[in-house]
Design a protein around this motif. Structure first.
Motif, PDB file in Angstrom:
ATOM      1  N   GLY A   1       0.462  -1.145   0.150  1.00 46.92           N
ATOM      2  CA  GLY A   1       0.090  -0.333  -0.217  1.00 46.92           C
ATOM      3  C   GLY A   1       0.491   1.388   0.013  1.00 46.92           C
ATOM      4  O   GLY A   1       0.260   2.117  -0.202  1.00 46.92           O
ATOM      5  N   VAL A   2       2.099   1.106  -0.169  1.00 48.32           N
ATOM      6  CA  VAL A   2       3.568   2.367   0.177  1.00 48.32           C
ATOM      7  C   VAL A   2       3.858   3.042  -1.090  1.00 48.32           C
ATOM      8  O   VAL A   2       3.929   1.274  -1.599  1.00 48.32           O
ATOM      9  CB  VAL A   2       4.191   2.325   0.962  1.00 48.32           C
ATOM     10  N   ILE A   3       3.405   4.178  -2.021  1.00 47.81           N
ATOM     11  CA  ILE A   3       4.508   4.227  -3.436  1.00 47.81           C
ATOM     12  C   ILE A   3       5.878   4.324  -3.170  1.00 47.81           C
ATOM     13  O   ILE A   3       6.397   5.655  -2.486  1.00 47.81           O
ATOM     14  CB  ILE A   3       3.184   5.292  -3.913  1.00 47.81           C
ATOM     15  N   TYR A   4       6.871   3.669  -3.716  1.00 46.14           N
ATOM     16  CA  TYR A   4       7.694   4.008  -3.726  1.00 46.14           C
ATOM     17  C   TYR A   4       8.460   4.382  -5.449  1.00 46.14           C
ATOM     18  O   TYR A   4       7.890   3.748  -6.289  1.00 46.14           O
ATOM     19  CB  TYR A   4       9.198   2.415  -3.485  1.00 46.14           C
ATOM     20  N   ARG A   5       9.520   5.473  -5.555  1.00 48.86           N
ATOM     21  CA  ARG A   5      10.304   5.268  -6.801  1.00 48.86           C
ATOM     22  C   ARG A   5      11.359   4.775  -7.093  1.00 48.86           C
ATOM     23  O   ARG A   5      12.035   5.138  -5.563  1.00 48.86           O
ATOM     24  CB  ARG A   5       9.951   6.716  -6.501  1.00 48.86           C
ATOM     25  N   LEU A   6      11.112   4.711  -8.168  1.00 44.84           N
ATOM     26  CA  LEU A   6      12.570   4.013  -7.905  1.00 44.84           C
ATOM     27  C   LEU A   6      13.020   4.788  -9.424  1.00 44.84           C
ATOM     28  O   LEU A   6      12.741   4.256 -10.325  1.00 44.84           O
ATOM     29  CB  LEU A   6      12.391   1.670  -9.068  1.00 44.84           C
ATOM     30  N   LYS A   7      14.452   5.383  -9.632  1.00 41.53           N
ATOM     31  CA  LYS A   7      14.938   6.450 -10.415  1.00 41.53           C
ATOM     32  C   LYS A   7      16.804   5.348 -11.156  1.00 41.53           C
ATOM     33  O   LYS A   7      17.431   5.240 -10.224  1.00 41.53           O
ATOM     34  CB  LYS A   7      15.163   7.546 -10.122  1.00 41.53           C
ATOM     35  N   ILE A   8      16.714   5.894 -12.446  1.00 46.31           N
ATOM     36  CA  ILE A   8      17.798   5.941 -13.031  1.00 46.31           C
ATOM     37  C   ILE A   8      18.756   7.015 -12.917  1.00 46.31           C
ATOM     38  O   ILE A   8      18.710   7.772 -13.291  1.00 46.31           O
ATOM     39  CB  ILE A   8      17.783   5.243 -14.375  1.00 46.31           C
ATOM     40  N   THR A   9      20.027   6.725 -12.168  1.00 47.22           N
ATOM     41  CA  THR A   9      20.815   8.509 -11.895  1.00 47.22           C
ATOM     42  C   THR A   9      21.354   9.007 -13.203  1.00 47.22           C
ATOM     43  O   THR A   9      21.648   7.833 -14.354  1.00 47.22           O
ATOM     44  CB  THR A   9      21.614   8.165 -10.486  1.00 47.22           C
ATOM     45  N   ARG A  10      21.792   9.902 -13.306  1.00 45.20           N
ATOM     46  CA  ARG A  10      22.780  10.079 -15.196  1.00 45.20           C
ATOM     47  C   ARG A  10      23.795   9.100 -15.128  1.00 45.20           C
ATOM     48  O   ARG A  10      24.339   8.817 -16.054  1.00 45.20           O
ATOM     49  CB  ARG A  10      22.763  11.848 -14.470  1.00 45.20           C
ATOM     50  N   GLN A  11      24.328   8.474 -13.725  1.00 42.50           N
ATOM     51  CA  GLN A  11      25.314   7.698 -13.526  1.00 42.50           C
ATOM     52  C   GLN A  11      25.250   6.373 -14.139  1.00 42.50           C
ATOM     53  O   GLN A  11      25.977   5.209 -13.827  1.00 42.50           O
ATOM     54  CB  GLN A  11      25.871   8.072 -12.909  1.00 42.50           C
ATOM     55  N   GLY A  12      23.597   6.352 -14.332  1.00 45.22           N
ATOM     56  CA  GLY A  12      23.267   4.417 -15.041  1.00 45.22           C
ATOM     57  C   GLY A  12      22.747   3.923 -12.886  1.00 45.22           C
ATOM     58  O   GLY A  12      23.066   2.752 -13.015  1.00 45.22           O
ATOM     59  N   LYS A  13      23.161   4.550 -12.144  1.00 43.84           N
ATOM     60  CA  LYS A  13      22.657   3.768 -10.451  1.00 43.84           C
ATOM     61  C   LYS A  13      21.118   3.769 -10.692  1.00 43.84           C
ATOM     62  O   LYS A  13      20.953   4.716 -10.892  1.00 43.84           O
ATOM     63  CB  LYS A  13      23.654   4.139  -9.450  1.00 43.84           C
ATOM     64  N   LEU A  14      20.588   2.986  -9.599  1.00 47.25           N
ATOM     65  CA  LEU A  14      19.238   2.535  -9.252  1.00 47.25           C
ATOM     66  C   LEU A  14      18.860   3.762  -7.443  1.00 47.25           C
ATOM     67  O   LEU A  14      19.655   3.556  -6.682  1.00 47.25           O
ATOM     68  CB  LEU A  14      18.973   1.454  -9.383  1.00 47.25           C
ATOM     69  N   ILE A  15      17.650   4.124  -7.277  1.00 42.57           N
ATOM     70  CA  ILE A  15      18.256   4.677  -6.140  1.00 42.57           C
ATOM     71  C   ILE A  15      16.183   4.834  -6.441  1.00 42.57           C
ATOM     72  O   ILE A  15      15.890   4.892  -7.080  1.00 42.57           O
ATOM     73  CB  ILE A  15      18.232   6.721  -6.818  1.00 42.57           C
TER      74      ILE A  15
END
Length: 61
Positions: free
Chosen positions: A44-58
């Motif tokens: 029930g909680v929304i998480y954001r998965l993002k690819i950084t400019r360096q190609g890493k995942l946050i």
């Protein structure tokens, strides 16, 4: 009293051990489909998965 070194321990087979589940591997390109950010709902909680400019995942909550 003598203490055995860990490399001399005998491993006993585990009784009623559950079968090892196969771990799924997903390609990030399949998940992101051309974007650099996705939202994942977990318990029930929304998480954001993002690819950084360096190609890493946050992953942020």
């Amino acid at each position: 009293m003598m203490v055995e070194k860990p490399d001399t321990f005998k491993l006993a087979p585990l009784r009623n051990a559950p079968a090892v589940a196969e771990i799924r591997v997903l390609e990030s390109g399949d998940l992101f489909a051309g974007t650099n950010e996705i939202m994942i709902r977990h318990d029930g909680v929304i998480y954001r998965l993002k690819i950084t400019r360096q190609g890493k995942l946050i992953l942020n909550k």
